[in-house]
Design an enzyme around this catalytic site. Structure first.
Site, mmCIF file in Angstrom:
data_model
loop_
_atom_site.group_PDB
_atom_site.id
_atom_site.type_symbol
_atom_site.label_atom_id
_atom_site.label_comp_id
_atom_site.label_asym_id
_atom_site.label_seq_id
_atom_site.Cartn_x
_atom_site.Cartn_y
_atom_site.Cartn_z
ATOM 1 N N GLU A 120 0.752 -1.197 0.074
ATOM 2 C CA GLU A 120 0.049 0.286 0.209
ATOM 3 C C GLU A 120 0.591 1.492 -0.619
ATOM 4 O O GLU A 120 2.036 1.381 -0.022
ATOM 5 C CB GLU A 120 -0.806 0.313 0.920
ATOM 6 C CG GLU A 120 -2.512 -1.611 1.805
ATOM 7 C CD GLU A 120 -2.701 -1.104 2.356
ATOM 8 O OE1 GLU A 120 -3.199 -0.489 3.434
ATOM 9 O OE2 GLU A 120 -3.498 -2.076 2.360
ATOM 10 N N ARG A 285 -0.650 9.532 2.239
ATOM 11 C CA ARG A 285 -2.380 9.931 1.404
ATOM 12 C C ARG A 285 -2.806 10.998 2.099
ATOM 13 O O ARG A 285 -3.485 11.660 0.631
ATOM 14 C CB ARG A 285 -3.491 9.344 2.522
ATOM 15 C CG ARG A 285 -3.231 7.787 2.818
ATOM 16 C CD ARG A 285 -4.333 7.110 3.978
ATOM 17 N NE ARG A 285 -4.170 5.856 2.954
ATOM 18 C CZ ARG A 285 -5.031 5.086 4.234
ATOM 19 N NH1 ARG A 285 -5.657 4.831 5.419
ATOM 20 N NH2 ARG A 285 -5.414 4.080 3.915
ATOM 21 N N HIS A 344 -11.574 9.920 8.160
ATOM 22 C CA HIS A 344 -11.337 8.692 7.793
ATOM 23 C C HIS A 344 -10.388 8.284 9.374
ATOM 24 O O HIS A 344 -11.106 7.441 9.870
ATOM 25 C CB HIS A 344 -9.817 8.515 6.468
ATOM 26 C CG HIS A 344 -9.945 6.900 6.384
ATOM 27 N ND1 HIS A 344 -10.710 5.838 6.377
ATOM 28 C CD2 HIS A 344 -8.706 5.837 6.487
ATOM 29 C CE1 HIS A 344 -10.035 4.637 6.088
ATOM 30 N NE2 HIS A 344 -9.058 4.419 6.523
ATOM 31 N N ARG A 379 -0.747 8.979 9.157
ATOM 32 C CA ARG A 379 -1.113 7.891 9.556
ATOM 33 C C ARG A 379 -0.189 7.364 8.639
ATOM 34 O O ARG A 379 -0.563 7.537 7.465
ATOM 35 C CB ARG A 379 -2.131 7.169 9.604
ATOM 36 C CG ARG A 379 -2.314 5.561 9.998
ATOM 37 C CD ARG A 379 -3.722 5.247 10.626
ATOM 38 N NE ARG A 379 -3.897 5.321 9.736
ATOM 39 C CZ ARG A 379 -5.248 4.849 8.947
ATOM 40 N NH1 ARG A 379 -4.784 3.334 9.169
ATOM 41 N NH2 ARG A 379 -6.262 5.148 8.318
#
Length: 534
Positions: A120, A285, A344, A379
Site C-alpha cells: 500500500e 495519503r 477517515h 498515518r
C-alpha cells in the site's frame, strides 16, 4: 450477556468502553481477570475497525524487517512520529498477527501456505496482511467477537453509551452511561477504578466520512472534560478515495486497489497525480487527498479507474468494494468510480504513554481514541489496526501488574446536560462546518469561524450527545487554528509550508481550547468607534 437494566452500580471489574478491535482484544488479553465490556452498538457493529479494508501492516515476509517498517512510518509522519514508539510497534507486529491467527482470523495465504502480503501507499515493501482481499476488518472483528462471547470472564453490555467520565482527586471513579435507544431515559452510573477507553475516532464529526455514526468523538470528549491531556487533535486523515454515491457514511475504495495498479483520473480522463508526486497514486495519503480535493474543487471531478489493472478480476480480488459499487449502479470492471476525500482516521486523541496510560490515574486508552505518537501528522496505511492490537496487549499487561482499589458507590449527580436526542439541525450544521472549515484545506479565517461556533455550541448544548460532539470538534478546530503551518494531513492555504520550529507534537487540554474560543469570540465582537488620527 448482561441486560442494561440489571447492570450493577459498582464493579471490581476492569471496565472497557468500546466494542471495536482495541476493546475486544484488550478484554481477551485480560482473561481470566473479570472484565465488563460496554458497547454502544451490538458487538461487532458500529466499530470503524470492522470496516477496515486494507489490512494490518507487519514485516512478516522474507527480506522485510521491523526497522524498515518503522522507517516508512517515520518518513510519512511529517516529522512528528515518536521513533521509539514506531519501532516498538513494528517489532511486536509478528506476535500480534499470530495472536489473531490463534483467535481464528483467516488471513490470506499464498500457494506455499505462507501469509500473503500486499503493498500500500508509502510502504517500501509488500507487508500488508489481508483477509479475502478487502475484508480484513470485518473478519477480525467477527473472530474476536466470537472469542469474547465464549470467554466467561468477560461480561458484555450492549446498548449503552458513555456520556461522562467521573473522577476524584485526579483519578477515575466511574462512568455515567445512557441507553442509546432511549436518550431520554435516566442515566446509569457505574463505579470502577480501572477504565479503558476504546471508543474509536471522530470521523462522523464530518459531513463526508467513511466512519460509522458511533465515531462521533465521545471518548475523546469525556476524557477531555475530565481533564485529560489531548495530543495532536488537529491531525485528521482524509481518505482520498471514498466512493461518492450519496451514502452517509461513504463506502470506501481501499488503497490496495491502487497498490494493484488502479489509477486516479479526472473527468477528462487525465491522471492528475503524475504531476503532483513521484509516486503518483501511491504517494502518502495527505498528498493524494489534496490532489483529489483540488480536482473536485476545480469542477473536474475525480475517479478511481481499475478497468485496465483489474477488469473482470475486480469482484474476486475486492468483493467488498465491488458490492458497494454494484449497489450504487456502478460496474467497476467497466466504469471509473466517482471519488472524493472523506474523514477517515484521527491521528490525535487522548495522550497516552508506552503502556497506554492517560494523564488521569486509572484511565487507559487504546485504538483510535488514543494518541501514542506512532502516526505523527500523517498515518501510514494499515498501521492503525496494528497499533490497536499492540497497545491493547500493553494495556492488559499493565493492568495485570496494577493494584487497583475497590470503587465506592457513586451518587446520581449528573455531569452532563439532561438526556434527549441531539438536535438534528445542530448536528448537521456542526458536520458541515467541520467539512468546510476544518477539512482537507484550511485557513485562519475559516478556522476562527469554526472555533467560535463550536465554542458556543459546546457551552449551550442541551443534550449530552451533542455536547460530546461539540467538545471533540472544538479540540480539533482550536488546535488547527493554533498550528500556523502545513504539516502532514494538516494543510493551511494561508501557511502552506512546514515551519521547522513547529516540528513538535501538540499537547493540549479542553481548557486551552475553550480559551482559544473565548479569545476569538471577544476579538470578533464589535468595538466602539475610535477617533481617526490623521
Amino acid at each position: 450477556m448482561t441486560n442494561i437494566h440489571n447492570l450493577t452500580r459498582t464493579t471490581d471489574d476492569v471496565v472497557i468502553v468500546g466494542g471495536g478491535l482495541a476493546g475486544l482484544f484488550c478484554a481477551l488479553k485480560l482473561a481470566p481477570r473479570p472484565v465488563t465490556l460496554i458497547s454502544a452498538a451490538p458487538l461487532g457493529q458500529g466499530a470503524s475497525s470492522a470496516w477496515a479494508q486494507g489490512g494490518i501492516a507487519a514485516a512478516v515476509a522474507e527480506g522485510d524487517s521491523p526497522e524498515s517498517h518503522a522507517a516508512d512510518t517515520v518518513a510519512v509522519g511529517g516529522g512528528l512520529v515518536d521513533e521509539a514508539v514506531a519501532l516498538g510497534i513494528a517489532r511486536e507486529a509478528g506476535l500480534r498477527i499470530h495472536d489473531l491467527l490463534a483467535y481464528g482470523v483467516p488471513f490470506d495465504r499464498d500457494l506455499e501456505g505462507k501469509l500473503a502480503v500486499g503493498r500500500e501507499a508509502a510502504h517500501s515493501a509488500r507487508r500488508i496482511v489481508h483477509v479475502r482481499g478487502d475484508g480484513a476488518g470485518a473478519a477480525i472483528i467477527a473472530a474476536l467477537s466470537e472469542a469474547v462471547r465464549r470467554t466467561p470472564s468477560i461480561r458484555v453490555i450492549e446498548g449503552l453509551a458513555a456520556e461522562a467520565l467521573l473522577t476524584e482527586d485526579g483519578a477515575v471513579t466511574g462512568l455515567q452511561l445512557r441507553e442509546v435507544a432511549n436518550a431520554a431515559a435516566r442515566p446509569t452510573f457505574l463505579a470502577s477504578r480501572a477504565i479503558v477507553l476504546a471508543t474509536g475516532g471522530i470521523g462522523h464529526l464530518y459531513a463526508a466520512t467513511t466512519n460509522p455514526v458511533e465515531a462521533g468523538g465521545s471518548g475523546l470528549a469525556i476524557a477531555a472534560r475530565a481533564g485529560a491531556v489531548i495530543a495532536d487533535p488537529e491531525f485528521v486523515q482524509f481518505h482520498p478515495t471514498a466512493i461518492m454515491v450519496g451514502r452517509d457514511p461513504a463506502p470506501l475504495a481501499t488503497e490496495a486497489l491502487r497498490g494493484e495498479g488502479a489509477t486516479l483520473i479526472n473527468g477528462n480522463g487525465e491522471r492528475f497525480m503524475l504531476a503532483r508526486h513521484p509516486l503518483a497514486e501511491l504517494a502518502p495519503r495527505d498528498i493524494v487527498a489534496r490532489g483529489v480535493f483540488a480536482e473536485v474543487a476545480a469542477g473536474h471531478g475525480a475517479f478511481l479507474d481499475a478497468r485496465q489493472a483489474l477488469g473482470a478480476r475486480f469482484a474476486e480480488k475486492f468483493p467488498t468494494v465491488h458490492a458497494s459499487c454494484i449497489a450504487a449502479g456502478i460496474d467497476p470492471s467497466t466504469q471509473a468510480i466517482p471519488i472524493a476525500p472523506a474523514a477517515h482516521y484521527h491521528m490525535g486523541g487522548i495522550a497516552v504513554d508506552a503502556r497506554g496510560r492517560s494523564s488521569i490515574d486509572g484511565l487507559w486508552a487504546g485504538g483510535e481514541v488514543s494518541s501514542t505518537g506512532a502516526h505523527g501528522a500523517n498515518r501510514l496505511a494499515s498501521n492503525s489496526l496494528l497499533e490497536a492490537v499492540v497497545y491493547a496487549t500493553r494495556i492488559a499487561d499493565d493492568i495485570a501488574g496494577c493494584a487497583i482499589p475497590s470503587p465506592a458507590r457513586l451518587s446520581d449527580g449528573l455531569v452532563t446536560p439532561p438526556g434527549g436526542t441531539a438536535d438534528a439541525a445542530a448536528v448537521k450544521r456542526l458536520r458541515a462546518i467541520m467539512s468546510s472549515r476544518v477539512g482537507v484545506a484550511r485557513d485562519g479565517e475559516g478556522l476562527a469561524e469554526a472555533v467560535r461556533h463550536l465554542g458556543a455550541l459546546e457551552r449551550e448544548a442541551t443534550s449530552g450527545a451533542l455536547r460530546n460532539m461539540a467538545t471533540a470538534a472544538l479540540l480539533v478546530a482550536a488546535a488547527a487554528w493554533a498550528r500556523r503551518e502545513s504539516r502532514g494531513a494538516h494543510f493551511r492555504s494561508d501557511h502552506p509550508v512546514e515551519v521547522a520550529s513547529r516540528a513538535q507534537r501538540t499537547m493540549t487540554t479542553l481548557a486551552a481550547a475553550r480559551e482559544v474560543a473565548e479569545n476569538l469570540t471577544e476579538h470578533s465582537r464589535p468595538r466602539a468607534a475610535q477617533p481617526m488620527i490623521a
